[in-house]
Design a protein around this motif. Structure first.
Motif, PDB file in Angstrom:
ATOM      1  N   LEU A   1       0.732  -1.259  -0.099  1.00 28.05           N
ATOM      2  CA  LEU A   1       0.055  -0.057  -0.092  1.00 28.05           C
ATOM      3  C   LEU A   1       0.954   1.374  -0.191  1.00 28.05           C
ATOM      4  CD1 LEU A   1      -2.802   1.544   0.058  1.00 28.05           C
ATOM      5  CD2 LEU A   1      -2.720   1.165   2.625  1.00 28.05           C
ATOM      6  N   LEU A   2       1.884   1.201   0.906  1.00 30.47           N
ATOM      7  CA  LEU A   2       2.925   2.247   0.878  1.00 30.47           C
ATOM      8  C   LEU A   2       3.553   2.686  -0.582  1.00 30.47           C
ATOM      9  CD1 LEU A   2       3.936   4.642   2.753  1.00 30.47           C
ATOM     10  CD2 LEU A   2       5.746   2.907   3.098  1.00 30.47           C
ATOM     11  N   ALA A   3       4.023   1.364  -1.009  1.00 36.74           N
ATOM     12  CA  ALA A   3       4.706   1.717  -2.664  1.00 36.74           C
ATOM     13  C   ALA A   3       3.621   2.255  -3.555  1.00 36.74           C
ATOM     14  CB  ALA A   3       4.719   0.425  -2.890  1.00 36.74           C
TER      15      ALA A   3
ATOM     16  N   ALA B   1      11.141  -1.233  -9.750  1.00 38.75           N
ATOM     17  CA  ALA B   1      11.218  -1.088  -8.602  1.00 38.75           C
ATOM     18  C   ALA B   1       9.834  -1.458  -7.768  1.00 38.75           C
ATOM     19  CB  ALA B   1      11.532   0.373  -8.028  1.00 38.75           C
ATOM     20  N   PHE B   2       8.859  -0.918  -8.312  1.00 32.80           N
ATOM     21  CA  PHE B   2       7.406  -1.233  -8.007  1.00 32.80           C
ATOM     22  C   PHE B   2       7.077  -2.552  -7.899  1.00 32.80           C
ATOM     23  CE2 PHE B   2       2.919  -1.445  -8.254  1.00 32.80           C
ATOM     24  CZ  PHE B   2       2.545  -0.988  -7.090  1.00 32.80           C
ATOM     25  N   ARG B   3       7.423  -3.265  -9.209  1.00 30.20           N
ATOM     26  CA  ARG B   3       7.291  -4.707  -9.196  1.00 30.20           C
ATOM     27  C   ARG B   3       7.801  -5.497  -8.459  1.00 30.20           C
ATOM     28  NH1 ARG B   3       2.134  -4.443 -11.502  1.00 30.20           N
ATOM     29  NH2 ARG B   3       2.215  -3.051 -13.282  1.00 30.20           N
ATOM     30  N   ASN B   4       9.331  -5.372  -7.895  1.00 30.87           N
ATOM     31  CA  ASN B   4      10.260  -6.127  -7.228  1.00 30.87           C
ATOM     32  C   ASN B   4       9.588  -6.087  -6.028  1.00 30.87           C
ATOM     33  OD1 ASN B   4      12.059  -6.707  -9.303  1.00 30.87           O
ATOM     34  ND2 ASN B   4      13.283  -4.919  -8.808  1.00 30.87           N
ATOM     35  N   LYS B   5       8.982  -4.995  -5.477  1.00 26.68           N
ATOM     36  CA  LYS B   5       8.307  -4.922  -4.249  1.00 26.68           C
ATOM     37  C   LYS B   5       7.118  -5.684  -4.151  1.00 26.68           C
ATOM     38  CE  LYS B   5       8.982  -3.057  -1.002  1.00 26.68           C
ATOM     39  NZ  LYS B   5       9.778  -3.519   0.432  1.00 26.68           N
ATOM     40  N   LEU B   6       6.368  -5.359  -5.100  1.00 23.89           N
ATOM     41  CA  LEU B   6       5.031  -6.154  -5.200  1.00 23.89           C
ATOM     42  C   LEU B   6       5.232  -7.781  -5.302  1.00 23.89           C
ATOM     43  CD1 LEU B   6       2.166  -5.570  -4.985  1.00 23.89           C
ATOM     44  CD2 LEU B   6       1.986  -5.353  -7.389  1.00 23.89           C
ATOM     45  N   ASP B   7       6.098  -7.885  -6.046  1.00 22.42           N
ATOM     46  CA  ASP B   7       6.420  -9.675  -6.096  1.00 22.42           C
ATOM     47  C   ASP B   7       6.697 -10.319  -4.819  1.00 22.42           C
ATOM     48  OD1 ASP B   7       5.987  -9.621  -8.895  1.00 22.42           O
ATOM     49  OD2 ASP B   7       8.079  -9.509  -9.397  1.00 22.42           O
ATOM     50  N   PHE B   8       7.334  -9.692  -4.130  1.00 17.48           N
ATOM     51  CA  PHE B   8       7.922 -10.052  -2.784  1.00 17.48           C
ATOM     52  C   PHE B   8       6.508 -10.179  -1.818  1.00 17.48           C
ATOM     53  CE2 PHE B   8       9.043  -9.685   1.858  1.00 17.48           C
ATOM     54  CZ  PHE B   8       9.854 -10.888   1.953  1.00 17.48           C
ATOM     55  N   GLU B   9       5.725  -9.210  -1.935  1.00 21.20           N
ATOM     56  CA  GLU B   9       4.747  -9.101  -0.900  1.00 21.20           C
ATOM     57  C   GLU B   9       3.640 -10.306  -1.606  1.00 21.20           C
ATOM     58  OE1 GLU B   9       4.582  -7.647   1.378  1.00 21.20           O
ATOM     59  OE2 GLU B   9       5.984  -5.973   1.153  1.00 21.20           O
ATOM     60  N   LEU B  10       3.623 -10.767  -2.682  1.00 23.93           N
ATOM     61  CA  LEU B  10       2.697 -11.502  -3.375  1.00 23.93           C
ATOM     62  C   LEU B  10       3.059 -12.918  -2.944  1.00 23.93           C
ATOM     63  CD1 LEU B  10       2.101 -10.170  -7.000  1.00 23.93           C
ATOM     64  CD2 LEU B  10       0.367 -10.572  -5.213  1.00 23.93           C
ATOM     65  N   LYS B  11       4.322 -13.050  -2.809  1.00 21.79           N
ATOM     66  CA  LYS B  11       4.949 -14.559  -2.254  1.00 21.79           C
ATOM     67  C   LYS B  11       4.726 -14.921  -0.964  1.00 21.79           C
ATOM     68  CE  LYS B  11       8.545 -14.576  -6.093  1.00 21.79           C
ATOM     69  NZ  LYS B  11      10.144 -14.409  -6.168  1.00 21.79           N
ATOM     70  N   ILE B  12       4.605 -13.930  -0.231  1.00 15.40           N
ATOM     71  CA  ILE B  12       4.380 -14.066   1.263  1.00 15.40           C
ATOM     72  C   ILE B  12       3.018 -14.115   1.570  1.00 15.40           C
ATOM     73  CG2 ILE B  12       6.639 -13.015   1.906  1.00 15.40           C
ATOM     74  CD1 ILE B  12       5.190 -10.662   3.163  1.00 15.40           C
ATOM     75  N   ALA B  13       2.167 -13.552   0.850  1.00 12.37           N
ATOM     76  CA  ALA B  13       0.606 -13.536   1.046  1.00 12.37           C
ATOM     77  C   ALA B  13       0.215 -14.870   1.505  1.00 12.37           C
ATOM     78  CB  ALA B  13       0.003 -12.830  -0.045  1.00 12.37           C
ATOM     79  N   PRO B  14       0.433 -16.058   0.596  1.00 12.54           N
ATOM     80  CA  PRO B  14      -0.287 -17.312   1.072  1.00 12.54           C
ATOM     81  C   PRO B  14      -0.185 -17.588   2.575  1.00 12.54           C
ATOM     82  CG  PRO B  14       0.676 -17.269  -1.103  1.00 12.54           C
ATOM     83  CD  PRO B  14       1.390 -16.114  -0.465  1.00 12.54           C
TER      84      PRO B  14
END
Length: 385
Positions: free
Chosen positions: A265-267, A349-362
Motif C-alpha cells: 500500500l505504501l509503494a 522497483a514497484f514490481r520487485n516490491k510487489l512480487d515479494f509481497e505476493l509471495k509471502i501472502a499465502p
C-alpha cells in the motif's frame, strides 16, 4: 449485552510521545545500516545486536512486572512500539514471539525458578522463542494434538512432530503443547500440557519448510525421547487448554496481523504521486479506510488486555479479518497499479516490491491459526456451536 464487543479506545498523549521516541530510534538504526526498510533480509544479519539494543531501551517485556526486569508499562504503549517496528520492517523476529506471548504465559503459569531465570534474559533481548502447537495430522485443531509427553524419572520424554513452527531454527526455547493423557468423552480438551522446551535438548531435530519468498520461517520439529525436566511444566498437567487459548489472545490481536504486506500500500501511494487518477484515489481511500478500521479494533483489544480481560473471540476476529485483508492487499494494489503511468525504472522497483509481497501472502492466513479455526472460535463466541 453483546457476546462480542470492541470498546472504543484511543491512544493517549503519552503513547504519541513514545511513538516519537521509537521513530527516532529506528531512524538512527536505519542510518547506521542495521536494517533497510525496503530490504528486510538485510536486518536478519544484525538481528541479535538489534534485539539487545531494543532490550536496553526497555521495549521488550515492557508490560511485565518490575521484579523480573519489566517496566510495568501499558499494553497501549506496547502497541505503539509494535506498530512502529512493523511499519519500519525492523528485524524483530528474534524477540517478538517471546515478548508478545511466551513471556506473559511464563509469568502466569511457570515455576518461579523459571521466571527468575528466563524472563530477565528475554527482556535483555538474549532469548528467542517459538510456539509448538500445530501438527502434521491435525493442523490448527489443537484438540487433536498427538505428540506425547510421557512421565519418566525427574521429568518427561517427548515424542512426536510439530509443524509450521515459525523461527524454530533460531529459537532458544519453545512453549509446546503435548498430550499427557487421553481426552475424555465429557471433555475433549482434557489431556494437554504445556512445556518449556530447551531447543538444544538432545532428541530434537528442526527441518525447514520451503517458501516461495525464499525466506526461512516455517519448520517441522521432530522430537525423539527429548527429556524435559519437571520444573519445565507450564501450569497444570492435563489442563493446558485454558492457558493456550489465553496465549492466543496475545498472538492474534496485534497490528502485525494486518501490517505484514503494508509495504504494498505504501509503494502504491508513493507511485501514485500527488494527483493520481481518480480511480486510484478511490481505491487507495477504500484500502486506508479498511486499514483504519482494523487498527481501531486492534487497539481496542490492546485496551481490553490492559484492563486484565481475555478477549479471545475479539482477537480471533482481528486475526481473521486482518490476515484476509493483508493477504488480498498485494492483489488489489496490483490492480490499481495498472492504472498508473510509471517510468520504466519506477515500474521495475514497484514490481520487485510487489512480487515479494505476493509471495509471502499465502502464509498469512495459516500462521497463528487458520481462517477456518478462527471462524469456529468466533461462532462459538456467538453461541452458534
Amino acid at each position: 449485552m453483546s457476546l462480542i464487543h470492541f470498546d472504543a479506545m484511543r491512544l493517549p498523549d503519552h503513547c504519541q510521545e513514545l511513538r516519537k521516541e521509537v521513530r527516532a530510534f529506528l531512524e538512527s538504526e536505519i542510518a547506521a545500516g542495521t536494517f533497510d526498510p525496503d530490504r528486510p533480509e538485510v536486518g536478519a544479519k544484525n538481528a541479535d545486536e538489534f534485539s539487545r539494543r531494543v532490550g536496553a531501551k526497555g521495549w521488550i517485556g515492557m508490560t511485565w512486572p518490575k521484579k523480573y526486569g519489566g517496566q510495568e508499562r501499558s499494553f497501549l504503549e506496547r502497541y505503539v512500539v509494535t506498530e512502529e517496528m512493523r511499519i519500519a520492517n525492523a528485524p524483530v523476529r528474534r524477540f517478538f514471539v517471546a515478548d508478545r506471548q511466551s513471556g506473559p504465559t511464563l509469568i502466569r503459569y511457570a515455576h518461579e525458578k523459571i521466571k527468575q531465570d528466563v524472563l530477565p534474559r528475554i527482556i535483555r533481548g538474549e532469548l528467542f522463542f517459538c510456539i509448538g502447537m500445530s501438527e502434521p495430522n491435525s493442523g490448527s485443531d489443537l484438540f487433536a494434538a498427538s505428540a506425547k509427553a510421557t512421565r519418566t524419572d525427574g521429568g518427561w520424554l517427548i515424542n512426536g512432530t510439530k509443524v509450521w513452527t515459525s523461527s524454530a531454527h533460531i529459537a532458544d526455547y519453545m512453549i509446546g503443547l503435548f498430550r499427557t493423557s487421553g481426552s475424555t468423552k465429557e471433555n475433549r480438551r482434557h489431556g494437554l500440557t504445556s512445556f518449556l522446551v530447551d531447543m538444544k535438548t538432545p532428541g530434537i531435530t528442526c527441518r525447514p519448510i520451503g517458501q516461495m519468498s525464499g525466506q526461512r520461517d516455517f519448520n517441522e520439529v521432530v522430537f525423539q525421547d527429548a527429556f524435559i525436566p519437571d520444573d519445565h511444566v507450564i501450569g497444570e498437567v492435563d489442563g493446558a487448554w485454558k492457558q493456550a487459548t489465553s496465549e492466543l489472545a496475545y498472538e492474534r490481536s496485534g497490528p502485525e496481523r494486518f501490517l505484514e504486506t503494508y509495504d504494498a500500500l505504501l509503494a502504491l501511494t508513493n507511485a501514485a504521486g500527488a494527483k493520481p487518477d481518480v480511480r486510484v484515489t478511490v481505491g487507495i481511500g477504500r484500502l486506508v479506510a479498511q486499514l483504519h478500521t482494523l487498527r481501531r479494533m486492534s487497539v481496542s483489544v490492546a485496551g481490553m488486555l490492559e484492563a486484565g480481560r481475555e478477549p479471545v473471540v475479539e482477537a480471533a476476529i482481528v486475526k481473521d479479518l486482518g490476515t484476509v485483508w493483508e493477504q488480498g492487499l498485494p492483489h488489489r494494489v496490483r490492480e490499481l497499479a495498472s492504472l498508473l503511468d510509471l517510468e520504466d525504472d519506477e515500474e521495475d522497483a514497484f514490481r520487485n516490491k510487489l512480487d515479494f509481497e505476493l509471495k509471502i501472502a499465502p502464509k498469512l492466513t495459516i500462521q497463528g491459526g487458520t481462517t477456518e479455526v478462527l471462524r469456529g472460535i468466533i461462532a462459538r463466541g456467538l453461541g452458534l456451536r
